[in-house]
Design a protein around this motif. Structure first.
Motif, PDB file in Angstrom:
ATOM      1  N   VAL A 118      14.743   4.799  -2.965  1.00 12.75           N
ATOM      2  CA  VAL A 118      13.966   4.256  -4.083  1.00 12.75           C
ATOM      3  C   VAL A 118      13.260   2.969  -3.665  1.00 12.75           C
ATOM      4  O   VAL A 118      12.076   2.760  -3.975  1.00 12.75           O
ATOM      5  CB  VAL A 118      14.885   4.008  -5.301  1.00 12.75           C
ATOM      6  N   LYS A 119      13.962   2.103  -2.952  1.00 16.94           N
ATOM      7  CA  LYS A 119      13.373   0.832  -2.525  1.00 16.94           C
ATOM      8  C   LYS A 119      12.149   1.069  -1.624  1.00 16.94           C
ATOM      9  O   LYS A 119      11.119   0.394  -1.753  1.00 16.94           O
ATOM     10  CB  LYS A 119      14.413  -0.008  -1.792  1.00 16.94           C
ATOM     11  N   ILE A 120      12.250   2.028  -0.732  1.00 15.45           N
ATOM     12  CA  ILE A 120      11.122   2.327   0.162  1.00 15.45           C
ATOM     13  C   ILE A 120       9.937   2.862  -0.626  1.00 15.45           C
ATOM     14  O   ILE A 120       8.794   2.452  -0.415  1.00 15.45           O
ATOM     15  CB  ILE A 120      11.558   3.324   1.253  1.00 15.45           C
ATOM     16  N   ALA A 121      10.183   3.783  -1.547  1.00 14.98           N
ATOM     17  CA  ALA A 121       9.093   4.352  -2.349  1.00 14.98           C
ATOM     18  C   ALA A 121       8.405   3.269  -3.185  1.00 14.98           C
ATOM     19  O   ALA A 121       7.172   3.246  -3.294  1.00 14.98           O
ATOM     20  CB  ALA A 121       9.634   5.457  -3.251  1.00 14.98           C
ATOM     21  N   ARG A 122       9.181   2.396  -3.763  1.00 10.67           N
ATOM     22  CA  ARG A 122       8.598   1.315  -4.570  1.00 10.67           C
ATOM     23  C   ARG A 122       7.804   0.343  -3.704  1.00 10.67           C
ATOM     24  O   ARG A 122       6.740  -0.140  -4.117  1.00 10.67           O
ATOM     25  CB  ARG A 122       9.706   0.582  -5.332  1.00 10.67           C
ATOM     26  N   MET A 169      13.070  12.358  -6.968  1.00  7.82           N
ATOM     27  CA  MET A 169      12.527  11.032  -7.230  1.00  7.82           C
ATOM     28  C   MET A 169      12.579  10.697  -8.711  1.00  7.82           C
ATOM     29  O   MET A 169      12.964   9.586  -9.101  1.00  7.82           O
ATOM     30  CB  MET A 169      11.082  10.948  -6.734  1.00  7.82           C
ATOM     31  N   GLN A 170      12.210  11.652  -9.541  1.00  9.03           N
ATOM     32  CA  GLN A 170      12.180  11.391 -10.981  1.00  9.03           C
ATOM     33  C   GLN A 170      13.584  11.267 -11.563  1.00  9.03           C
ATOM     34  O   GLN A 170      13.800  10.532 -12.526  1.00  9.03           O
ATOM     35  CB  GLN A 170      11.367  12.477 -11.668  1.00  9.03           C
ATOM     36  N   ASP A 171      14.553  11.955 -10.961  1.00 10.48           N
ATOM     37  CA  ASP A 171      15.950  11.781 -11.381  1.00 10.48           C
ATOM     38  C   ASP A 171      16.464  10.409 -10.968  1.00 10.48           C
ATOM     39  O   ASP A 171      17.244   9.778 -11.688  1.00 10.48           O
ATOM     40  CB  ASP A 171      16.832  12.859 -10.746  1.00 10.48           C
ATOM     41  N   ALA A 172      16.021   9.938  -9.812  1.00 13.49           N
ATOM     42  CA  ALA A 172      16.508   8.660  -9.276  1.00 13.49           C
ATOM     43  C   ALA A 172      15.859   7.464  -9.948  1.00 13.49           C
ATOM     44  O   ALA A 172      16.476   6.404 -10.066  1.00 13.49           O
ATOM     45  CB  ALA A 172      16.263   8.605  -7.766  1.00 13.49           C
ATOM     46  N   MET A 173      14.612   7.602 -10.364  1.00 19.69           N
ATOM     47  CA  MET A 173      13.906   6.483 -11.009  1.00 19.69           C
ATOM     48  C   MET A 173      13.021   7.020 -12.130  1.00 19.69           C
ATOM     49  O   MET A 173      11.787   6.993 -12.020  1.00 19.69           O
ATOM     50  CB  MET A 173      13.111   5.674  -9.994  1.00 19.69           C
ATOM     51  N   PRO A 174      13.640   7.485 -13.208  1.00 20.17           N
ATOM     52  CA  PRO A 174      12.874   8.087 -14.303  1.00 20.17           C
ATOM     53  C   PRO A 174      11.879   7.109 -14.914  1.00 20.17           C
ATOM     54  O   PRO A 174      12.207   5.951 -15.180  1.00 20.17           O
ATOM     55  CB  PRO A 174      13.954   8.483 -15.309  1.00 20.17           C
ATOM     56  N   GLY A 175      10.631   7.566 -15.069  1.00 19.95           N
ATOM     57  CA  GLY A 175       9.601   6.736 -15.678  1.00 19.95           C
ATOM     58  C   GLY A 175       8.994   5.703 -14.762  1.00 19.95           C
ATOM     59  O   GLY A 175       8.046   5.020 -15.154  1.00 19.95           O
ATOM     60  N   ASP A 176       9.488   5.571 -13.552  1.00 24.12           N
ATOM     61  CA  ASP A 176       8.957   4.596 -12.608  1.00 24.12           C
ATOM     62  C   ASP A 176       7.606   5.076 -12.089  1.00 24.12           C
ATOM     63  O   ASP A 176       7.419   6.264 -11.802  1.00 24.12           O
ATOM     64  CB  ASP A 176       9.935   4.426 -11.438  1.00 24.12           C
ATOM     65  N   ASP A 177       6.668   4.153 -11.938  1.00 22.94           N
ATOM     66  CA  ASP A 177       5.334   4.540 -11.459  1.00 22.94           C
ATOM     67  C   ASP A 177       5.384   5.213 -10.095  1.00 22.94           C
ATOM     68  O   ASP A 177       4.548   6.067  -9.778  1.00 22.94           O
ATOM     69  CB  ASP A 177       4.421   3.317 -11.383  1.00 22.94           C
TER      70      ASP A 177
END
Length: 479
Positions: A118-122, A169-177
């Protein structure tokens, strides 16, 4: 019959300095006024900081260290560049600010845990936004174009894997851009994105998400000019031949003389191992190929709706339409086709020769657009399809991550390099993190900067086996 080389053979090829007389990049057809600048006639004997490399990493580090007019930044910095300013990978890429984080998310999650993935994707999305925001804030004329991008997928296995990855990805950070993706059916791809009707019709579907395009050369030149206003000493055509430890810091040697410095920043990407032998076989150069092509006569008059990547069984291509108001508006920049070269591109690893191109790769790149757009292409422009073609040198690591930080046991020797053909979504924020480390504020990075990018002996001992994506794991197109 010639025996194919191994990846071990290619990774062992000694890394050289940047070559003289490289192919002419599309972005540098009109070189900027500072392309050959030497801020002072001779090199200073001693400075606080030497930055080696004038691409986006070197420019960003310099800007961060120099600070603004009201800060207490470092004001004794020399930047050394072997060729013209911004003549390496930054000035030779495809101009794509595109993360495609879903392609690497599952691998990152499996190997490093969900939080790190998640940190890398963000970080990648933050980098894209930060680059375009900086261009806007400082009024840099660089065709900055935040927009959407579309991946057109031709391989059923990768189409299935994309659905799995986006769900994770959506399960790990729901609603995140950073997890916002929209899937399109093959019919939608044909109707909305003009691919799959005529030509190569084997489209599985498409995925759209946030990205952008930019003239990275003009952007970086703009950052360099801001640095020059703040006191940067830029010395082009000054190749560094050695970096040596001294009692008081570092000696940086060039054909024009040597400089003593308290610290050195290696912003040298694929060329790093030429100066730091510890990176031989660890940061491996890879030559990429890019073309700029005029659109066919039947292509949409108002331009294409987004940037693109085309993902197929053996590889991928990336494509950036030049935005409205830009020079050569409507041109299509497309690069990739690594596996078109002999031995699926194996000989492109280990080379630093951007003075030439692989004929098979360029031939296939010349022919890709009519195949992808089929009936929507029409006939070629009256002036010919290809306006320009060029090559550039990228840098790849065994684990698919950049090296960012201070060299172990080498106080004052800092590195930000090896961006996996992914520099436009990694370099800017990596440079920002490096500046924080150099100021002794590295502990503040834990919330947003991935520590897997740090320089550790365990990473330096890894064996290079190729790009992560080619090994069935991660990475994205060489933008």
């Amino acid at each position: 019959m010639t025996t194919p080389p191994t990846m071990e053979d290619r990774a062992a090829v000694p890394v050289t300095l940047p070559r003289d007389h490289p192919t002419k990049s599309y972005w540098q057809l009109d070189s900027d006024e500072i392309a050959n600048l030497r801020s002072t006639e001779s090199l200073p004997d001693e400075v606080d900081t030497v930055i080696i490399g004038s691409g986006i990493t070197g420019a960003s580090v310099a800007f961060g260290l120099l600070g603004n007019e009201t800060s207490n930044g470092v004001h004794n910095i020399v930047m050394l560049e072997a060729r013209e300013a911004c003549s390496g990978a930054t000035g030779r890429n495809g101009g794509h600010t595109k993360a495609a984080s879903y392609l690497s998310f599952l691998h990152h999650q499996k190997e490093y845990g969900t939080d790190m993935a998640v940190k890398i994707a963000r970080l990648e999305l933050a980098n894209i936004r930060a680059v375009h925001a900086f261009a806007k804030e400082h009024s840099i004329d660089c065709d900055s174009n935040p927009c959407s991008t579309t991946d057109v997928i031709y391989d059923p296995k990768q189409w299935e894997a994309a659905h799995e990855a986006v769900k994770a990805m959506q399960d790990a950070m729901p609603g995140d851009d950073a997890s916002l993706y929209t899937f399109h059916s093959a019919e939608e791809v044909r109707d909305r994105f003009y691919c799959g009707k005529g030509g190569d019709e084997g489209v599985c579907g498409g995925i759209t998400y946030e990205a952008g395009s930019i003239n990275a050369y003009k952007f970086t030149i703009g950052v360099l000019k801001l640095c020059l206003q703040r006191g940067l000493n830029l010395q082009t055509r000054t190749p560094v031949t050695a970096v040596r430890k001294s009692e008081s810091g570092w000696h940086v040697e060039t054909p024009r003389g040597s400089i003593r410095a308290r610290r050195v920043v290696m912003a040298t990407n694929g060329y790093t191992a030429h100066l730091l032998e510890r990176f031989q076989g660890v940061i491996v150069p890879l030559r990429g190929h890019v073309t700029a092509q005029r659109p066919g006569t039947s292509m949409p008059a108002n331009g294409l709706p987004s940037t693109y990547s085309f993902i197929y069984q053996k590889g991928y291509d990336y494509m950036v339409p030049r935005p409205k108001g830009s020079k050569f508006e409507g041109d299509i920049v497309i690069g990739g086709r690594l596996t078109s070269a002999m031995y699926d591109g194996l000989n492109e690893y280990g080379t630093t020769d951007d003075t030439t191109a692989d004929e098979d790769t360029m031939r296939d790149l010349h022919n890709t657009l009519p195949r992808y757009f089929g009936d929507n292409w029409g006939v070629d422009h009256r002036d010919g399809r290809v306006r320009n073609q060029w090559t550039g040198i990228m840098g790849y690591s065994p684990d698919g991550f950049p090296f960012v930080g201070e060299m172990p046991g080498e106080e004052g020797l800092w590195v930000s390099a090896s961006f996996q053909g992914h520099g436009m979504v990694l370099c800017w924020m990596s440079a920002r993190a490096l500046v924080e480390m150099m100021r002794g504020r590295g502990e503040g990075l834990v919330d947003w900067f991935p520590d897997v990018f740090g320089i550790r002996e365990s990473r330096l001992d890894l064996t290079f086996k190729g790009r992560m994506r080619d090994r069935g794991n991660s990475s994205v197109s060489d933008k």
